[in-house]
Write an enzyme that holds these catalytic residues in place. Structure first.
Site, PDB file in Angstrom:
ATOM      1  N   ASN A 238      35.041  46.662 -27.116  1.00  0.00           N
ATOM      2  CA  ASN A 238      33.860  47.534 -26.451  1.00  0.00           C
ATOM      3  C   ASN A 238      33.624  46.863 -25.453  1.00  0.00           C
ATOM      4  OD1 ASN A 238      33.974  50.094 -27.326  1.00  0.00           O
ATOM      5  ND2 ASN A 238      32.418  49.975 -28.611  1.00  0.00           N
TER       6      ASN A 238
ATOM      7  N   HIS B  21      31.705  44.042 -25.141  1.00  0.00           N
ATOM      8  CA  HIS B  21      30.380  43.386 -25.700  1.00  0.00           C
ATOM      9  C   HIS B  21      30.453  42.474 -26.705  1.00  0.00           C
ATOM     10  CE1 HIS B  21      28.868  47.053 -27.706  1.00  0.00           C
ATOM     11  NE2 HIS B  21      29.498  46.368 -28.679  1.00  0.00           N
TER      12      HIS B  21
ATOM     13  N   CYS C  75      24.667  42.827 -26.123  1.00  0.00           N
ATOM     14  CA  CYS C  75      24.692  41.365 -25.167  1.00  0.00           C
ATOM     15  C   CYS C  75      26.119  41.111 -24.592  1.00  0.00           C
ATOM     16  CB  CYS C  75      24.442  40.420 -26.438  1.00  0.00           C
ATOM     17  SG  CYS C  75      24.756  38.551 -25.923  1.00  0.00           S
TER      18      CYS C  75
END
Lengths: 392, 392
Positions: free
Chosen positions: B269, B271, B306
């Site tokens: 994804n 991240h 993040c």
């Protein structure tokens, strides 16, 4: 209610022989729905001793428990359905079917080099597991255990033609051969299960180290007798005389100092696992290069083990001549692109398919007086043609 | 000699379409013994399309290739022999048999918490894989894909009673349930295959995020229709009202600043994978404590994703009252040991089995003006009784 009469009892089966103890699952199911009498691990370890659990020494108890939980075979097995492994090559090779897991791939869904190296280690250990030779060490045989010996890798050469993608089913073949008088060679071949296409191949050399003195050791006769019947001559990578890897010094173009092993970097042999070295090497190459290139070959020459308290420095140097060549090719490409009117960055780069880039690496321990080499390496890279996972 | 008939030919095969170019190698091996016609990945992608490979668009070709390599089922499967998985719970749960691999354990041969979290993720994805609902995302269904939605975890609670050891065979059970109007609960239960003893249990909450806007989303009707038939009420962990996790500030006892995500920390994804957060949290606890204690419970509350360019700060704070309690108990223990004359460090410590230690955690992104929370956490620890792998 019919279910109220359901009664299923399975008794423990236990025996003890030659100081070895086995036990098994005790399911007692007497219930309308289903209730299971679960034993604690301590109960299991203590069971079948023919004496009160309290009489068992702590060590015996632990050994018994570990045997029950690990079930390391004491005789050669031809198939292991849990590991999805089987003995091949007329009884001496090993093949394991592996699905690429979601956490073994990077952002582009392709398996990372680290994942491949981990799976090389795993299949090698499972090969020994199946052989019936595995003692409770990290791939060490019973004879090695008696001599306080552990395996250490001295050289590893990996070629990756295609990176497998998430969910893909692979077949790992691995086998061993002689390497000089005191060493062992181990090779791997990774294929797509669906197509039979070879994705990666690797060869490695292993020697023995005394676990206590941490010095290299000759191969004892009893160990040779254990492992030599498994040796075959087949080679996954046909190598001529290996290229010498020059030793870098502090003038190297990229230097990453003060690398610190993490707790999670230590393996069962209580040293930094060699797979982590590859991460440190790769992380020293600039991000910009890594983003647009893919590793297709790596050679590692291990010199010294690295402990948890060592501070490590990673040096790397791109091949000079290739940077120049690259410069020339970049302008050639530019001309070509201008001439043809094609947009830069598209598939046209495919013409440069054979163009590769080399890096030399060194990991060393920073000492007070002198530095000590851990590993020298060479990596080979080529341009990524696309960010799509199946790009080669 | 039979080998005299062996003939190996390889020629490049190239085509160009829509400005994209592919090339590949066609190895044709005509041999006296075994001959295998190996297809290239591109040939395979072009095959079975009902038209000439040249007619296939690049994108179709890529999709076709990926389909062939991944083989994601489009209908519900009851068994997958490669993944060693099967559908349970009257058609809606999933069970996978897993062998603890050599690189999933730490120096004491016990699986790390990270490995368990990775296997939770893997079995969850394989559950969706088996359901026939998996699109090509990271666990996203076809309906989610149509709405540009991805799954994000909002809460995770894990309890570990026993850490599995290298080579041990485990059974992971996982299933899903409703969580409010727009969320989904996913639970896991990990058992020893040999004994049936429960080693770990976990529960988690998931919500949907728009992949483009990165904002949380309601659950669209078409997605609810896909997944709700799979919901069951069973719970792996019986939770009352969850304990509130206080927000730490810069006065926290331990602070680890300037943590930098690594390339290898990014998942499909794009991240930072939530498993990496746990590593950052653990690494902020002093080594001395980690060496002698073992985590048995963790709660994570995720607030924000993040990215790869974020700089992260990890804060942690031990529970004050428990440190005091610990002081009292240490002296009690000393008395007991002196009184009984037993040697410290033996099984006698089992008397303090229930003594636990708590830490509160916070990971945040260091911003110019303000910091942004990524995740709050609580960890629970107990003393290790031995350095042996099966110590509980």
């Amino acid at each position: 209610m019919a279910a109220a009469f359901s009664c299923s009892v399975s008794f423990p089966f236990r025996y003890s022989r030659n100081g070895n103890r086995y036990r098994s699952r005790v399911d007692i199911k007497i219930n309308a729905s289903s209730s299971t009498r679960l034993h604690t691990l301590n109960e299991i370890a203590g069971a079948g001793k023919g004496s009160s659990p309290l009489a068992a020494t702590t060590e015996n108890r632990h050994i018994a428990e570990e045997q029950i939980r690990q079930k390391i075979p004491t005789q050669k097995q031809l198939v292991d359905s849990y590991r999805q492994g089987l003995i091949t090559e007329r009884g001496v090779g090993y093949r394991q079917t592996v699905v690429v897991r979601s956490y073994e791939v990077g952002p582009y869904k392709t398996a990372t080099l680290e994942s491949l190296l981990n799976l090389f280690q795993e299949t090698a250990l499972n090969h020994v597991w199946m052989s019936g030779l595995l003692s409770n060490g990290f791939g060490a045989t019973h004879g090695m255990m008696r001599n306080n010996l552990i395996w250490v890798v001295s050289r590893m050469h990996v070629q990756v033609d295609h990176y497998p993608i998430w969910g893909e089913v692979l077949e790992f073949d691995t086998w061993v051969g002689a390497s000089g008088k005191n060493g062992m060679r181990r090779d791997w071949l990774v294929r797509s299960q669906a197509t039979g296409i070879t994705y990666a191949r690797a060869t490695s050399t292993w020697v023995m180290m005394n676990e206590k003195t941490r010095r290299l050791s000759k191969m004892p006769e009893e160990v040779r007798d254990e492992i030599s019947p498994w040796f075959i001559e087949k080679q996954a990578i046909k190598e001529g005389i290996p290229e010498k890897i020059v030793k870098l010094d502090e003038n190297a173009k990229y230097v990453n100092s003060d690398l610190k092993p993490r707790r999670s970097d230590l393996d069962m042999n209580h040293h930094v696992n060699n797979v982590k070295y590859v991460r440190w090497m790769q992380e020293t190459i600039p991000d910009k290069f890594l983003e647009s290139h893919q590793l297709f070959g790596i050679v590692l020459e291990y010199r010294r083990e690295c402990g948890s308290s060592d501070r490590v420095q990673s040096l790397c140097q791109p091949d000079e001549d290739e940077i120049q060549t690259n410069g020339v090719e970049q302008s050639l490409l530019k001309n070509m692109v201008l001439t043809s009117g094609m947009v830069e960055g598209n598939g046209y780069l495919g013409l440069l398919d054979t163009k590769t880039y080399g890096y030399t690496h060194l990991l060393q321990i920073k000492g007070k007086n002198r530095n000590e080499e851990i590993v020298r390496g060479r990596t080979r890279w080529r341009k990524k043609y696309s960010t799509l996972p199946y790009s080669t």
